[in-house]
Design an enzyme around this catalytic site. Structure first.
Site, mmCIF file in Angstrom:
data_model
loop_
_atom_site.group_PDB
_atom_site.id
_atom_site.type_symbol
_atom_site.label_atom_id
_atom_site.label_comp_id
_atom_site.label_asym_id
_atom_site.label_seq_id
_atom_site.Cartn_x
_atom_site.Cartn_y
_atom_site.Cartn_z
ATOM 1 C CE LYS A 204 4.963 -1.349 5.292
ATOM 2 N NZ LYS A 204 4.680 -1.637 3.867
ATOM 3 N NE ARG A 279 1.240 -7.001 5.539
ATOM 4 C CZ ARG A 279 2.565 -6.872 5.498
ATOM 5 N NH1 ARG A 279 3.259 -6.832 6.618
ATOM 6 N NH2 ARG A 279 3.190 -6.760 4.343
ATOM 7 N NE ARG A 318 11.984 -4.945 -1.257
ATOM 8 C CZ ARG A 318 11.023 -4.702 -0.355
ATOM 9 N NH1 ARG A 318 11.070 -3.616 0.399
ATOM 10 N NH2 ARG A 318 10.014 -5.530 -0.211
ATOM 11 N NE ARG A 324 10.868 -9.431 1.048
ATOM 12 C CZ ARG A 324 10.038 -8.566 1.618
ATOM 13 N NH1 ARG A 324 10.530 -7.523 2.263
ATOM 14 N NH2 ARG A 324 8.736 -8.745 1.557
ATOM 15 N NE ARG A 336 5.019 -8.698 -0.852
ATOM 16 C CZ ARG A 336 6.238 -8.205 -1.123
ATOM 17 N NH1 ARG A 336 6.899 -8.598 -2.188
ATOM 18 N NH2 ARG A 336 6.765 -7.306 -0.325
HETATM 19 P P1 AMP Z 1 6.706 -7.355 4.542
HETATM 20 O O1 AMP Z 1 8.176 -7.514 4.763
HETATM 21 O O2 AMP Z 1 6.087 -6.428 5.537
HETATM 22 O O3 AMP Z 1 6.384 -6.978 3.130
HETATM 23 O O4 AMP Z 1 6.048 -8.782 4.817
HETATM 24 C C1 AMP Z 1 6.351 -9.907 3.993
HETATM 25 C C2 AMP Z 1 5.310 -10.983 4.216
HETATM 26 O O5 AMP Z 1 5.300 -11.419 5.576
HETATM 27 C C3 AMP Z 1 3.888 -10.549 3.940
HETATM 28 O O6 AMP Z 1 3.554 -10.625 2.565
HETATM 29 C C4 AMP Z 1 3.102 -11.561 4.770
HETATM 30 O O7 AMP Z 1 3.050 -12.824 4.142
HETATM 31 C C5 AMP Z 1 3.972 -11.701 5.997
HETATM 32 N N1 AMP Z 1 3.592 -10.711 7.042
HETATM 33 C C6 AMP Z 1 4.310 -9.664 7.497
HETATM 34 N N2 AMP Z 1 3.655 -8.972 8.429
HETATM 35 C C7 AMP Z 1 2.459 -9.581 8.566
HETATM 36 C C8 AMP Z 1 1.307 -9.320 9.346
HETATM 37 N N3 AMP Z 1 1.253 -8.271 10.192
HETATM 38 N N4 AMP Z 1 0.265 -10.177 9.249
HETATM 39 C C9 AMP Z 1 0.301 -11.221 8.407
HETATM 40 N N5 AMP Z 1 1.332 -11.509 7.628
HETATM 41 C C10 AMP Z 1 2.412 -10.701 7.675
#
Ligand code: AMP
Length: 380
Positions: A204, A279, A318, A324, A336
């Site tokens: 994404k 989400r 990654r 990360r 996740r």
């Molecule tokens: P991402 O970079 O989108 O993979 O997000 C990394 C982490 O941030 C996720 O595993 C969640 O812990 C948190 N996070 C990101 N976006 C959301 C969301 N819309 N709602 C809840 N937690 C989020």
């Protein structure tokens, strides 16, 4: 002082078929009027001035100004018409002229806005044959870039860029005069808003980087915003970290407030790519409400479809360079992905029900996938 900072918490408004964004608060206007009052008072001392408001636009300014003026003064109005829609027209009509003798008096014109200065030209014509002691010009708003005349402006409240504004007495085709604050016309009248969907590692973020350039959209990744806050050790970051490290979702309320703030920061955007948001169902509803407030909508949810084992391999890869923590540990990664299927994947139904869901094969070269996504966006 030029004020460019739009104020928060209020929303975009629509007058007739045109959108305006918040621009100057009632508090900022009041502060500007306070300054004008003290400047004029300092110059006039005990002299009893005649304040001449220029109708229609100045009625609110004159009212607030004279209420704050602490010494005796007279108040009267002239009525000129210069605006047709959003353009300042050369052709000024004198609808109500002076109705009292101002010989020997100090006159202060109170204008709501001076842009080209055409109205001011007409005012000077009106006063040419009046033997006033002094004629001073005060304006609440001034557009220096639009000003084409040499008349001196003695008192200026707030200098603004040369963009159409409405509110606090100023109208757009007769609407908006009653607004207590000032709004500025929006650059973008129509938005394209996309939700980029898919499990962690689907690509994404990578695709959003290309699409935001191609379609001139603002990319909001909630994960990136959380990571930015974690890095800067903000209260939000500290809170979010405890969830993110486990691969769990940050609570809706926190995430939704943050997303709203990110959208508000970009009042002029052509549209948004939401990445990692919504989400949950609650987030999807909050996003609909937010778009509704902006008189806009989500045009499509585009999902990148990738198999689980490919996702795990991509994320581990990654994790070697991304720094990360949640990419480095296979258990967290699998959690996740599980959270995605348990809590997030249901949003496919939410958007399908609105006929907005578009699935795209997320395996292939970056360019191939960008092309697939573009095909969907171009068809919207
Ligand atoms: P991402 O970079 O989108 O993979 O997000 C990394 C982490 O941030 C996720 O595993 C969640 O812990 C948190 N996070 C990101 N976006 C959301 C969301 N819309 N709602 C809840 N937690 C989020």
């Amino acid at each position: 002082m030029i004020i460019f900072v739009p104020f928060k918490a209020k929303k975009v408004i629509k007058l007739h078929d045109t959108y305006f964004k918040p621009f100057i608060t009632a508090q900022q206007i009041e502060a500007a009027i306070d300054t004008l009052v003290s400047q004029i008072l300092a110059d006039l001392g005990d002299e009893i001035p005649v304040f001449v408001g220029v109708l229609n636009g100045s009625f609110m300014f004159v009212s607030d100004f004279v209420k704050k003026y602490p010494k005796p003064c007279e108040v009267t109005f002239i009525k000129l018409a210069s605006y047709e829609g959003v353009k300042s027209s050369e052709d000024i009509q004198r609808l109500i002229g002076l109705t009292q003798d101002l010989t020997g008096r100090t006159v202060v014109i109170l204008e709501d806005i001076i842009d080209t200065g055409n109205t001011l030209g007409e005012i000077h014509r009106i006063f040419k044959n009046e033997a006033v002691k002094a004629l001073r010009i005060a304006t609440l708003f001034h557009k220096p870039e639009a000003y084409k005349k040499d008349f001196k402006l003695h008192y200026i409240g707030i200098k603004i860029p040369n963009r159409f504004i409405v509110g606090y007495g100023l109208d757009y085709n007769n609407l908006g005069r009653n607004l207590p604050e000032v709004y500025q016309i929006k650059d973008t009248q129509h938005m394209t808003n996309l939700v980029l969907f898919g499990p962690p590692g689907a690509g994404k973020g990578t695709q959003a980087d290309f699409l935001k350039e191609k379609y001139n959209l603002v990319h909001i990744s909630t994960g990136d915003v959380f990571r930015y806050n974690i890095k800067n050790e903000t209260a939000l970051g500290v809170l979010a970290k405890s969830y993110i490290d486990k691969g769990a979702l940050v609570p809706d309320e926190v995430t939704i407030d943050m997303l709203n703030a990110e959208v508000e920061k970009n009042a002029d955007a052509n549209g948004f790519i939401f990445d990692g948001f919504p989400r949950t169902n609650a987030q999807a509803k909050a996003l609909d409400a937010l778009m509704d407030e902006k008189d806009s909508q989500i045009n499509a949810m585009i999902a990148l479809e990738v198999e689980d084992e490919v996702l795990v391999q991509r994320l581990l890869e990654r994790g070697k360079t991304s720094g990360r923590a949640d990419d480095a540990d296979e258990t967290v990664i699998r959690n996740r992905i599980k959270v995605y299927y348990d809590e997030t994947a249901i949003l496919k139904d939410y958007f399908s029900a609105q006929d907005k869901y578009h699935g795209v094969d997320g395996v292939g070269s970056i360019e191939t996938i960008t092309a697939r996504l573009s095909t969907v966006i171009d068809s919207l």
